[in-house]
Scaffold this active site. Sequence first.
Site, PDB file in Angstrom:
ATOM      1  N   CYS A  61       8.095   8.818  -8.372  1.00 20.30           N
ATOM      2  CA  CYS A  61       7.753  10.091  -9.002  1.00 20.30           C
ATOM      3  C   CYS A  61       8.965  11.012  -8.896  1.00 20.30           C
ATOM      4  O   CYS A  61       9.978  10.684  -8.264  1.00 20.30           O
ATOM      5  CB  CYS A  61       6.551  10.725  -8.307  1.00 20.30           C
ATOM      6  SG  CYS A  61       6.872  11.154  -6.570  1.00 20.30           S
ATOM      7  N   HIS A  91       8.180   6.260   2.240  1.00 18.56           N
ATOM      8  CA  HIS A  91       7.607   5.076   2.861  1.00 18.56           C
ATOM      9  C   HIS A  91       7.889   3.839   2.017  1.00 18.56           C
ATOM     10  O   HIS A  91       6.998   3.277   1.372  1.00 18.56           O
ATOM     11  CB  HIS A  91       6.107   5.264   3.065  1.00 18.56           C
ATOM     12  CG  HIS A  91       5.790   6.171   4.210  1.00 18.56           C
ATOM     13  ND1 HIS A  91       4.605   6.872   4.295  1.00 18.56           N
ATOM     14  CD2 HIS A  91       6.494   6.507   5.315  1.00 18.56           C
ATOM     15  CE1 HIS A  91       4.606   7.593   5.400  1.00 18.56           C
ATOM     16  NE2 HIS A  91       5.746   7.378   6.033  1.00 18.56           N
ATOM     17  N   CYS A 152       9.091  17.600  -0.724  1.00 23.39           N
ATOM     18  CA  CYS A 152       8.504  17.635  -2.068  1.00 23.39           C
ATOM     19  C   CYS A 152       7.892  19.002  -2.355  1.00 23.39           C
ATOM     20  O   CYS A 152       7.264  19.614  -1.484  1.00 23.39           O
ATOM     21  CB  CYS A 152       7.435  16.548  -2.161  1.00 23.39           C
ATOM     22  SG  CYS A 152       6.513  16.548  -3.709  1.00 23.39           S
ATOM     23  N   HIS A 180      -0.008  11.167  10.018  1.00 18.88           N
ATOM     24  CA  HIS A 180       0.962  11.058   8.911  1.00 18.88           C
ATOM     25  C   HIS A 180       1.950  12.224   8.967  1.00 18.88           C
ATOM     26  O   HIS A 180       1.578  13.364   9.261  1.00 18.88           O
ATOM     27  CB  HIS A 180       0.204  11.065   7.581  1.00 18.88           C
ATOM     28  CG  HIS A 180       1.038  10.691   6.401  1.00 18.88           C
ATOM     29  ND1 HIS A 180       1.922  11.564   5.811  1.00 18.88           N
ATOM     30  CD2 HIS A 180       1.120   9.533   5.689  1.00 18.88           C
ATOM     31  CE1 HIS A 180       2.512  10.965   4.783  1.00 18.88           C
ATOM     32  NE2 HIS A 180       2.044   9.732   4.693  1.00 18.88           N
ATOM     33  N   GLU A 182       3.385  13.995   6.706  1.00 18.16           N
ATOM     34  CA  GLU A 182       3.065  15.148   5.860  1.00 18.16           C
ATOM     35  C   GLU A 182       1.961  15.997   6.459  1.00 18.16           C
ATOM     36  O   GLU A 182       2.051  17.233   6.491  1.00 18.16           O
ATOM     37  CB  GLU A 182       2.646  14.678   4.457  1.00 18.16           C
ATOM     38  CG  GLU A 182       2.292  15.845   3.540  1.00 18.16           C
ATOM     39  CD  GLU A 182       1.619  15.420   2.255  1.00 18.16           C
ATOM     40  OE1 GLU A 182       0.734  16.156   1.782  1.00 18.16           O
ATOM     41  OE2 GLU A 182       1.969  14.328   1.722  1.00 18.16           O
ATOM     42  N   CYS A 290      -1.249  15.745  -5.460  1.00 12.95           N
ATOM     43  CA  CYS A 290      -0.075  15.884  -6.320  1.00 12.95           C
ATOM     44  C   CYS A 290      -0.312  15.179  -7.647  1.00 12.95           C
ATOM     45  O   CYS A 290      -1.073  14.211  -7.743  1.00 12.95           O
ATOM     46  CB  CYS A 290       1.180  15.352  -5.622  1.00 12.95           C
ATOM     47  SG  CYS A 290       1.486  13.583  -5.785  1.00 12.95           S
ATOM     48  N   SER A 319       2.613   3.426   3.198  1.00 13.31           N
ATOM     49  CA  SER A 319       2.558   4.411   2.115  1.00 13.31           C
ATOM     50  C   SER A 319       1.109   4.790   1.823  1.00 13.31           C
ATOM     51  O   SER A 319       0.313   3.959   1.393  1.00 13.31           O
ATOM     52  CB  SER A 319       3.210   3.847   0.850  1.00 13.31           C
ATOM     53  OG  SER A 319       2.918   4.652  -0.275  1.00 13.31           O
ATOM     54  N   ASN A 321      -0.238   6.832  -0.556  1.00 11.19           N
ATOM     55  CA  ASN A 321      -0.677   6.798  -1.958  1.00 11.19           C
ATOM     56  C   ASN A 321      -0.818   5.357  -2.448  1.00 11.19           C
ATOM     57  O   ASN A 321      -1.686   5.054  -3.260  1.00 11.19           O
ATOM     58  CB  ASN A 321       0.262   7.624  -2.848  1.00 11.19           C
ATOM     59  CG  ASN A 321       1.609   6.960  -3.080  1.00 11.19           C
ATOM     60  OD1 ASN A 321       1.788   6.210  -4.025  1.00 11.19           O
ATOM     61  ND2 ASN A 321       2.570   7.235  -2.214  1.00 11.19           N
ATOM     62  N   SER A 383       6.396   5.569  -4.144  1.00  9.45           N
ATOM     63  CA  SER A 383       7.588   5.322  -3.338  1.00  9.45           C
ATOM     64  C   SER A 383       8.201   3.949  -3.583  1.00  9.45           C
ATOM     65  O   SER A 383       9.086   3.522  -2.839  1.00  9.45           O
ATOM     66  CB  SER A 383       7.246   5.471  -1.848  1.00  9.45           C
ATOM     67  OG  SER A 383       6.161   4.628  -1.499  1.00  9.45           O
TER      68      SER A 383
END
Length: 412
Positions: A61, A91, A152, A180, A182, A290, A319, A321, A383
């Site tokens: 992305c 990741h 991000c 995580h 984030e 997102c 990862s 997502n 990613s």
Amino acid sequence: MSAPAPAARRVNVRTPEVMERVQAEVETHYRSHIVEQIRAKGSVVQIGNTTIRLARDFGFCYGVERAIDLAYAARKVFADRRVFLLGEIIHNQEVNRQLTEMGVVSIPNAEHEATVATLTPEDVVIVPAFGAETRLMKLIAARGCMVVDTTCGDVMSVWKRVRQYAKTGYTSIIHGKASHEETRATSSRAMGDDGMGNYLVVLTLSDVDYVCDYIRNGGDKEAFLKRFPAGAHSDGFDPDLHLTRIGVANQTTMLKSETEEVQRRLRQAVLDRHGPEAGVTNFQVFDTICGATQERQDSLFGLLKQPLDVLLVVGGYNSSNTTHLVEIGEQRLPTFFIRTADCLKSLEQIVHFDLHLKAEKESYSDKLAGDGPVTVGITAGASCPNNLIEDTVLRVFGLRGIDEAAVRAALN
């Protein structure tokens, strides 16, 4: 009056000359002409009785591309200095391996504070796309290091929201994984600029139902705090006090449908406790999934409407997502979460990550074997670079007796 905390020395490495060199190098490492050609043909390629369908949206992305560009640029601009990375830039094992080979030193998460405490003003620190906790950023600033911040923009939007919750007296309920990177960074912002805010991290709908029951009926405070692991709530969190006014946010890479259900259940619990009028003023929500995560999930749902025999999801096992793409696929058909094409050992033998066992294992499947027709779906998280998708496409065709030359000829 105490002196203000030192600010990080953020540096801009995005000069036109540097970025031109960076783009050339990044394309060499990660671009795939084969993937681009398949996309140009409607994201499907058929050779003989073997068909591969790609999801419409997958792979890097904008936020990931920006983070990688900045990391590459930092290495070029500061060629004569030590360059450190907090954990992983994203990741994905391949991307992080490339940075290591370029001389960027990755600091493991467990060693962040100890290592940063030894750095000097001559050192450069790259902040990954997930961001970093406020405590760590203050330590970096105190050491005087130069900082290349690749956080991000979508993550920073979440930070803005939870800071606002703290400022206005709302507890942040964060849908995410407490461990995580984030979510840890977001949790630190949920404490507010004065450190007086509160947060609670919920992962499963079972967690949410537990919280909702406490909101409605109260309960055993000690049992409540034991339910959630260390780091999943702010120091001094008191469910009797801090669940009165809540604001919901989330890790940006969570499963959209689940996050929406989290929001719905918490809102209803607040309304049940306070009534419709007071309930509205005691609950806030902000959709912080997102756009890229949503696009990749929606694209997979679209791919699953096509006839498929097997789904391959390519990406790093850590990862978030990508993990949710696997969860979606598993509901419909045989789905294998693979790190690279090397995981496809043979037509029957696949090494993949099992989400339920939380470990890599080897499975035997007859979905790719035999002489009959087969259709393989392929997708990847935000990613995963396109070169890994190309490798997977070529590996599937190769196992089916179709070499790379035949694939390229079919796409021309």
